[in-house]
Design a protein around this motif. Structure first.
Motif, PDB file in Angstrom:
ATOM      1  N   SER A  25      70.971  11.450  47.284  1.00  0.00           N
ATOM      2  CA  SER A  25      69.594  11.217  47.699  1.00  0.00           C
ATOM      3  C   SER A  25      69.609  10.723  49.133  1.00  0.00           C
ATOM      4  N   GLY A  26      68.463  10.828  49.756  1.00  0.00           N
ATOM      5  CA  GLY A  26      68.386  10.383  51.138  1.00  0.00           C
ATOM      6  C   GLY A  26      68.228  11.565  52.063  1.00  0.00           C
ATOM      7  N   ARG A  27      69.089  11.656  53.024  1.00  0.00           N
ATOM      8  CA  ARG A  27      68.995  12.712  54.010  1.00  0.00           C
ATOM      9  C   ARG A  27      69.333  14.077  53.391  1.00  0.00           C
ATOM     10  N   THR A  28      69.103  15.122  54.139  1.00  0.00           N
ATOM     11  CA  THR A  28      69.213  16.476  53.619  1.00  0.00           C
ATOM     12  C   THR A  28      70.607  16.750  53.080  1.00  0.00           C
ATOM     13  N   PHE A  29      70.668  16.877  51.774  1.00  0.00           N
ATOM     14  CA  PHE A  29      71.937  17.081  51.080  1.00  0.00           C
ATOM     15  C   PHE A  29      72.640  18.332  51.555  1.00  0.00           C
ATOM     16  N   ARG A  30      71.884  19.364  51.804  1.00  0.00           N
ATOM     17  CA  ARG A  30      72.521  20.649  52.089  1.00  0.00           C
ATOM     18  C   ARG A  30      73.199  20.674  53.447  1.00  0.00           C
ATOM     19  N   ASN A  31      73.023  19.638  54.244  1.00  0.00           N
ATOM     20  CA  ASN A  31      73.690  19.602  55.546  1.00  0.00           C
ATOM     21  C   ASN A  31      75.094  18.998  55.490  1.00  0.00           C
ATOM     22  N   TYR A  32      75.506  18.599  54.274  1.00  0.00           N
ATOM     23  CA  TYR A  32      76.755  17.873  54.137  1.00  0.00           C
ATOM     24  C   TYR A  32      77.773  18.635  53.306  1.00  0.00           C
ATOM     25  N   ALA A  33      78.989  18.696  53.804  1.00  0.00           N
ATOM     26  CA  ALA A  33      80.108  19.096  52.963  1.00  0.00           C
ATOM     27  C   ALA A  33      80.372  17.948  51.994  1.00  0.00           C
ATOM     28  N   MET A  34      80.730  18.303  50.764  1.00  0.00           N
ATOM     29  CA  MET A  34      80.917  17.307  49.721  1.00  0.00           C
ATOM     30  C   MET A  34      82.332  17.393  49.164  1.00  0.00           C
ATOM     31  N   GLY A  35      82.803  16.271  48.678  1.00  0.00           N
ATOM     32  CA  GLY A  35      84.147  16.282  48.134  1.00  0.00           C
ATOM     33  C   GLY A  35      84.345  15.248  47.049  1.00  0.00           C
ATOM     34  N   TRP A  36      85.465  15.398  46.358  1.00  0.00           N
ATOM     35  CA  TRP A  36      85.889  14.440  45.347  1.00  0.00           C
ATOM     36  C   TRP A  36      87.264  13.898  45.716  1.00  0.00           C
ATOM     37  N   PHE A  37      87.407  12.622  45.495  1.00  0.00           N
ATOM     38  CA  PHE A  37      88.671  11.930  45.671  1.00  0.00           C
ATOM     39  C   PHE A  37      88.927  11.114  44.419  1.00  0.00           C
ATOM     40  N   ARG A  38      90.162  10.656  44.268  1.00  0.00           N
ATOM     41  CA  ARG A  38      90.447   9.805  43.122  1.00  0.00           C
ATOM     42  C   ARG A  38      91.469   8.741  43.512  1.00  0.00           C
ATOM     43  N   GLN A  39      91.420   7.655  42.771  1.00  0.00           N
ATOM     44  CA  GLN A  39      92.374   6.579  42.998  1.00  0.00           C
ATOM     45  C   GLN A  39      92.843   6.032  41.661  1.00  0.00           C
ATOM     46  N   ALA A  40      94.127   6.190  41.423  1.00  0.00           N
ATOM     47  CA  ALA A  40      94.743   5.669  40.208  1.00  0.00           C
ATOM     48  C   ALA A  40      95.193   4.231  40.456  1.00  0.00           C
ATOM     49  N   PRO A  41      95.354   3.464  39.380  1.00  0.00           N
ATOM     50  CA  PRO A  41      95.787   2.065  39.545  1.00  0.00           C
ATOM     51  C   PRO A  41      97.093   1.975  40.316  1.00  0.00           C
ATOM     52  N   GLY A  42      97.103   1.139  41.332  1.00  0.00           N
ATOM     53  CA  GLY A  42      98.304   0.920  42.104  1.00  0.00           C
ATOM     54  C   GLY A  42      98.649   2.018  43.087  1.00  0.00           C
ATOM     55  N   LYS A  43      97.754   2.996  43.236  1.00  0.00           N
ATOM     56  CA  LYS A  43      98.028   4.117  44.142  1.00  0.00           C
ATOM     57  C   LYS A  43      96.925   4.227  45.187  1.00  0.00           C
ATOM     58  N   GLU A  44      97.236   4.964  46.238  1.00  0.00           N
ATOM     59  CA  GLU A  44      96.254   5.192  47.274  1.00  0.00           C
ATOM     60  C   GLU A  44      95.242   6.252  46.819  1.00  0.00           C
ATOM     61  N   ARG A  45      94.081   6.202  47.434  1.00  0.00           N
ATOM     62  CA  ARG A  45      93.084   7.216  47.148  1.00  0.00           C
ATOM     63  C   ARG A  45      93.600   8.574  47.617  1.00  0.00           C
ATOM     64  N   GLU A  46      93.375   9.604  46.811  1.00  0.00           N
ATOM     65  CA  GLU A  46      93.852  10.937  47.179  1.00  0.00           C
ATOM     66  C   GLU A  46      92.732  11.959  47.072  1.00  0.00           C
ATOM     67  N   PHE A  47      92.861  12.974  47.878  1.00  0.00           N
ATOM     68  CA  PHE A  47      91.896  14.064  47.911  1.00  0.00           C
ATOM     69  C   PHE A  47      92.032  14.926  46.664  1.00  0.00           C
ATOM     70  N   VAL A  48      90.895  15.375  46.132  1.00  0.00           N
ATOM     71  CA  VAL A  48      90.890  16.252  44.962  1.00  0.00           C
ATOM     72  C   VAL A  48      90.380  17.643  45.342  1.00  0.00           C
ATOM     73  N   ALA A  49      89.147  17.705  45.848  1.00  0.00           N
ATOM     74  CA  ALA A  49      88.529  18.995  46.152  1.00  0.00           C
ATOM     75  C   ALA A  49      87.328  18.776  47.061  1.00  0.00           C
ATOM     76  N   SER A  50      86.929  19.836  47.772  1.00  0.00           N
ATOM     77  CA  SER A  50      85.731  19.749  48.595  1.00  0.00           C
ATOM     78  C   SER A  50      85.078  21.116  48.700  1.00  0.00           C
ATOM     79  N   ILE A  51      83.822  21.090  49.145  1.00  0.00           N
ATOM     80  CA  ILE A  51      83.031  22.311  49.186  1.00  0.00           C
ATOM     81  C   ILE A  51      82.119  22.278  50.397  1.00  0.00           C
ATOM     82  N   SER A  52      81.920  23.417  50.991  1.00  0.00           N
ATOM     83  CA  SER A  52      81.071  23.507  52.168  1.00  0.00           C
ATOM     84  C   SER A  52      79.614  23.257  51.809  1.00  0.00           C
ATOM     85  N   TRP A  53      78.782  23.074  52.835  1.00  0.00           N
ATOM     86  CA  TRP A  53      77.399  22.673  52.581  1.00  0.00           C
ATOM     87  C   TRP A  53      76.546  23.800  52.031  1.00  0.00           C
ATOM     88  N   TRP A  54      76.921  25.048  52.266  1.00  0.00           N
ATOM     89  CA  TRP A  54      76.061  26.129  51.809  1.00  0.00           C
ATOM     90  C   TRP A  54      76.405  26.489  50.365  1.00  0.00           C
TER      91      TRP A  54
END
Length: 125
Positions: A25-54
């Motif tokens: 919510s907020g500013r125009t969602f479609r102008n943003y690339a979106m992604g998922w990251f994850r962080q397991a206990p005791g580990k650094e946050r890591e990249f999972v997947a991302s998608i372009s704005w269109w």
């Protein structure tokens, strides 16, 4: 400003599936690339997947997760999804949604503009 709220996490047995959602919510969602990251206990946050704005645009995955996870978005609903199949105990983590403005959809590198609070995914063996 963009607010991101994740949902869909929970407890699942190994081999099961979950679909995470991230509502923006907020500013125009479609102008943003979106992604998922994850962080397991005791580990650094890591990249999972991302998608372009269109809608129906380009996707990008961590090599280790290709074939099991699928990212998609629905700009009409201001929502991005992460379908997770064949889940393993090592997929247990807090999953975060993130956004970055612009056409660069490979979100594994560089700063992100917005983050959600995360949703817990626990995979039991």
């Amino acid at each position: 400003q963009v607010q991101l709220v994740e949902s869909g996490g929970g407890l699942v047995q190994a081999g099961g599936s979950l679909r995470l959602s991230c509502a923006a919510s907020g500013r125009t969602f479609r102008n943003y690339a979106m992604g998922w990251f994850r962080q397991a206990p005791g580990k650094e946050r890591e990249f999972v997947a991302s998608i372009s704005w269109w809608s129906g645009g380009s996707t990008y995955y961590a090599d280790s997760l290709k074939g099991r996870f699928t990212i998609s978005r629905d700009n009409a609903k201001n929502t991005v999804y992460l379908q997770m199949n064949s889940l393993k105990p090592e997929d247990t983590a807090v999953y975060y949604c993130a956004a970055r403005g612009g056409s660069d959809y490979r979100l594994d590198v560089g700063p992100l503009d917005y983050w959600g609070q995360g949703t817990q995914v626990t995979v039991s063996s």
